[in-house]
Design a protein around this motif. Structure first.
Motif, PDB file in Angstrom:
ATOM      1  N   ARG A   6      18.068  60.959  45.480  1.00  0.00           N
ATOM      2  CA  ARG A   6      18.929  62.002  45.904  1.00  0.00           C
ATOM      3  C   ARG A   6      18.482  63.475  46.208  1.00  0.00           C
ATOM      4  O   ARG A   6      18.719  63.906  47.012  1.00  0.00           O
ATOM      5  CB  ARG A   6      20.171  62.125  44.614  1.00  0.00           C
ATOM      6  N   ARG A  95      27.066  51.914  55.801  1.00  0.00           N
ATOM      7  CA  ARG A  95      27.293  50.511  55.339  1.00  0.00           C
ATOM      8  C   ARG A  95      27.779  50.636  53.835  1.00  0.00           C
ATOM      9  O   ARG A  95      28.770  49.752  53.749  1.00  0.00           O
ATOM     10  CB  ARG A  95      25.902  49.880  55.102  1.00  0.00           C
ATOM     11  N   LEU A  96      27.301  51.587  53.082  1.00  0.00           N
ATOM     12  CA  LEU A  96      27.797  51.583  51.686  1.00  0.00           C
ATOM     13  C   LEU A  96      29.416  51.821  51.532  1.00  0.00           C
ATOM     14  O   LEU A  96      30.117  51.201  50.790  1.00  0.00           O
ATOM     15  CB  LEU A  96      27.085  52.533  50.609  1.00  0.00           C
ATOM     16  N   TRP A  97      29.679  52.959  52.191  1.00  0.00           N
ATOM     17  CA  TRP A  97      31.054  53.525  52.297  1.00  0.00           C
ATOM     18  C   TRP A  97      31.982  52.980  53.444  1.00  0.00           C
ATOM     19  O   TRP A  97      33.146  53.626  53.047  1.00  0.00           O
ATOM     20  CB  TRP A  97      30.871  54.873  52.294  1.00  0.00           C
ATOM     21  N   LEU A 104      39.224  59.004  47.976  1.00  0.00           N
ATOM     22  CA  LEU A 104      39.218  57.733  47.240  1.00  0.00           C
ATOM     23  C   LEU A 104      40.403  57.792  46.355  1.00  0.00           C
ATOM     24  O   LEU A 104      40.802  58.803  45.755  1.00  0.00           O
ATOM     25  CB  LEU A 104      38.193  57.680  46.185  1.00  0.00           C
TER      26      LEU A 104
ATOM     27  N   VAL B   4      25.310  61.377  40.079  1.00  0.00           N
ATOM     28  CA  VAL B   4      24.939  59.948  39.708  1.00  0.00           C
ATOM     29  C   VAL B   4      23.740  59.680  40.821  1.00  0.00           C
ATOM     30  O   VAL B   4      23.671  60.314  41.910  1.00  0.00           O
ATOM     31  CB  VAL B   4      26.044  58.779  39.933  1.00  0.00           C
ATOM     32  N   ARG B   6      21.115  57.273  43.095  1.00  0.00           N
ATOM     33  CA  ARG B   6      21.255  56.326  44.182  1.00  0.00           C
ATOM     34  C   ARG B   6      21.797  54.875  43.949  1.00  0.00           C
ATOM     35  O   ARG B   6      22.689  54.478  44.429  1.00  0.00           O
ATOM     36  CB  ARG B   6      20.132  56.260  44.970  1.00  0.00           C
ATOM     37  N   GLU B   9      25.246  54.870  42.360  1.00  0.00           N
ATOM     38  CA  GLU B   9      26.162  54.993  43.407  1.00  0.00           C
ATOM     39  C   GLU B   9      26.533  53.723  44.072  1.00  0.00           C
ATOM     40  O   GLU B   9      27.555  53.110  44.210  1.00  0.00           O
ATOM     41  CB  GLU B   9      25.784  56.060  44.548  1.00  0.00           C
ATOM     42  N   ILE B  10      25.320  52.881  44.328  1.00  0.00           N
ATOM     43  CA  ILE B  10      25.527  51.484  44.968  1.00  0.00           C
ATOM     44  C   ILE B  10      26.118  50.475  44.137  1.00  0.00           C
ATOM     45  O   ILE B  10      26.811  49.840  44.360  1.00  0.00           O
ATOM     46  CB  ILE B  10      24.049  51.110  45.417  1.00  0.00           C
ATOM     47  N   LEU B  13      29.904  51.380  43.624  1.00  0.00           N
ATOM     48  CA  LEU B  13      30.588  50.729  44.747  1.00  0.00           C
ATOM     49  C   LEU B  13      30.789  49.397  44.892  1.00  0.00           C
ATOM     50  O   LEU B  13      31.952  48.842  45.300  1.00  0.00           O
ATOM     51  CB  LEU B  13      29.791  51.123  46.181  1.00  0.00           C
ATOM     52  N   LEU B  16      33.533  48.623  42.675  1.00  0.00           N
ATOM     53  CA  LEU B  16      34.618  48.799  43.161  1.00  0.00           C
ATOM     54  C   LEU B  16      35.213  47.809  44.409  1.00  0.00           C
ATOM     55  O   LEU B  16      36.235  47.293  44.274  1.00  0.00           O
ATOM     56  CB  LEU B  16      34.565  50.033  43.907  1.00  0.00           C
ATOM     57  N   GLN B  17      34.221  47.399  44.999  1.00  0.00           N
ATOM     58  CA  GLN B  17      34.433  46.435  46.010  1.00  0.00           C
ATOM     59  C   GLN B  17      34.624  45.166  45.395  1.00  0.00           C
ATOM     60  O   GLN B  17      35.370  44.424  46.441  1.00  0.00           O
ATOM     61  CB  GLN B  17      33.436  46.632  47.350  1.00  0.00           C
ATOM     62  N   MET B  34      23.805  44.936  50.686  1.00  0.00           N
ATOM     63  CA  MET B  34      23.980  46.227  51.064  1.00  0.00           C
ATOM     64  C   MET B  34      22.448  46.645  51.417  1.00  0.00           C
ATOM     65  O   MET B  34      22.469  47.375  52.536  1.00  0.00           O
ATOM     66  CB  MET B  34      24.540  47.032  50.020  1.00  0.00           C
ATOM     67  N   LEU B  83      35.691  56.499  38.797  1.00  0.00           N
ATOM     68  CA  LEU B  83      36.154  57.078  40.140  1.00  0.00           C
ATOM     69  C   LEU B  83      35.954  58.592  40.418  1.00  0.00           C
ATOM     70  O   LEU B  83      35.589  58.935  41.641  1.00  0.00           O
ATOM     71  CB  LEU B  83      37.688  57.015  40.194  1.00  0.00           C
ATOM     72  N   LEU B  86      32.559  59.027  42.178  1.00  0.00           N
ATOM     73  CA  LEU B  86      32.495  58.492  43.489  1.00  0.00           C
ATOM     74  C   LEU B  86      33.127  59.651  44.304  1.00  0.00           C
ATOM     75  O   LEU B  86      32.606  59.931  45.192  1.00  0.00           O
ATOM     76  CB  LEU B  86      33.188  57.324  43.585  1.00  0.00           C
ATOM     77  N   ARG B  87      34.274  60.219  43.851  1.00  0.00           N
ATOM     78  CA  ARG B  87      34.915  61.321  44.445  1.00  0.00           C
ATOM     79  C   ARG B  87      33.882  62.415  44.649  1.00  0.00           C
ATOM     80  O   ARG B  87      33.723  63.064  45.881  1.00  0.00           O
ATOM     81  CB  ARG B  87      36.136  61.729  43.965  1.00  0.00           C
ATOM     82  N   LEU B  89      30.769  62.354  44.852  1.00  0.00           N
ATOM     83  CA  LEU B  89      29.789  62.088  45.707  1.00  0.00           C
ATOM     84  C   LEU B  89      30.427  62.235  47.078  1.00  0.00           C
ATOM     85  O   LEU B  89      29.525  62.673  48.168  1.00  0.00           O
ATOM     86  CB  LEU B  89      29.361  60.474  45.320  1.00  0.00           C
ATOM     87  N   GLN B  90      31.542  61.847  47.438  1.00  0.00           N
ATOM     88  CA  GLN B  90      32.093  61.738  48.579  1.00  0.00           C
ATOM     89  C   GLN B  90      31.831  63.192  49.197  1.00  0.00           C
ATOM     90  O   GLN B  90      31.675  63.597  50.165  1.00  0.00           O
ATOM     91  CB  GLN B  90      33.444  61.388  48.936  1.00  0.00           C
TER      92      GLN B  90
END
Lengths: 107, 107
Positions: A6, A95-97, A104, B4, B6, B9-10, B13, B16-17, B34, B83, B86-87, B89-90
């Motif tokens: 990061r 790819r990740l997002w 979100l 967070v 890398r 983060e992965i 996600l 989440l998915q 991924m 959550l 992650l937000r 991070l966005q």
DNA sequence: TATTTGTTCTATTATCTAGAATATATCTGG
DNA sequence: CCAGATATATTCTAGATAATAGAACAAATA
């Protein structure tokens, strides 16, 4: 080529965006502006140095300027490997997002 | 709340998915898909555990299923802090990359 | 010599990574 | 029906790598 961390990502982007003004002090300020909080000197120079060792950045010492004292600056520039690393990051992020709503929603 | 890493983060996600199917083994497979390469067991469970300790994930052991042997699974779920992370991070990504062309041109 | 600007150095803590060890379930042969 | 055999999954641990903080140092002008 490994995936960058990061802080490496942030520093590479700072160097990219500062262009010909990319030396330690403004890089740190740029990173602080991005993150919205203070960052120590070491938290910049240690990863900067590692990025040079890994070949993602190049660096060179400039001649002193006649502004007001001070040690000479060490400038940094993205190498083609550094650019590739940023492109790889764009790809990975996509790819990740890809399937995650933005923004979100609630849990 | 800190930013967070890398791999965190992965993994967030992936959890989440995967939704209700988020336990160690499929998380690892998802991460590998991924990234496009193999990832060790430890490289998943160590950060997974840290994310629980930090409160970004919750976890619980499920009852054994009658599929074919095997230890019981430990499932993971995003907490509201997860959550939020992650937000955050966005947001950070948007700020970092706002002015960078996509895809990134030549040097 | 004082002051300013900037980098280097170093030590501590945190994170990553790999894979061996362990745990626990069902299956199979006698 | 019970003792391995086998399958599935997680926990543990150690070494490598990265992050962070700030003191020390260097080099320029005032």
């Amino acid at each position: 080529m490994d995936i960058v961390t990061r802080i490496e990502e942030i520093i590479l982007l700072a160097v990219l965006q500062l262009g010909s003004r990319a030396y330690g002090v403004p890089i740190r300020e740029h990173v602080q502006a991005m993150l919205g909080h203070r960052v120590s000197i070491g938290a910049i120079y240690v990863p900067l140095d590692r990025l040079v060792r890994k070949g993602l950045l190049t660096s060179f010492e400039a001649e002193p300027t006649a502004e007001r004292g001070g040690r000479r600056k060490r400038y940094y520039k993205l190498s083609s490997e550094g650019l590739d690393a940023l492109r790889a990051l764009q790809d990975l992020h996509e790819r990740l997002w890809r399937d995650v709503p933005q923004p979100l929603g609630a849990g």
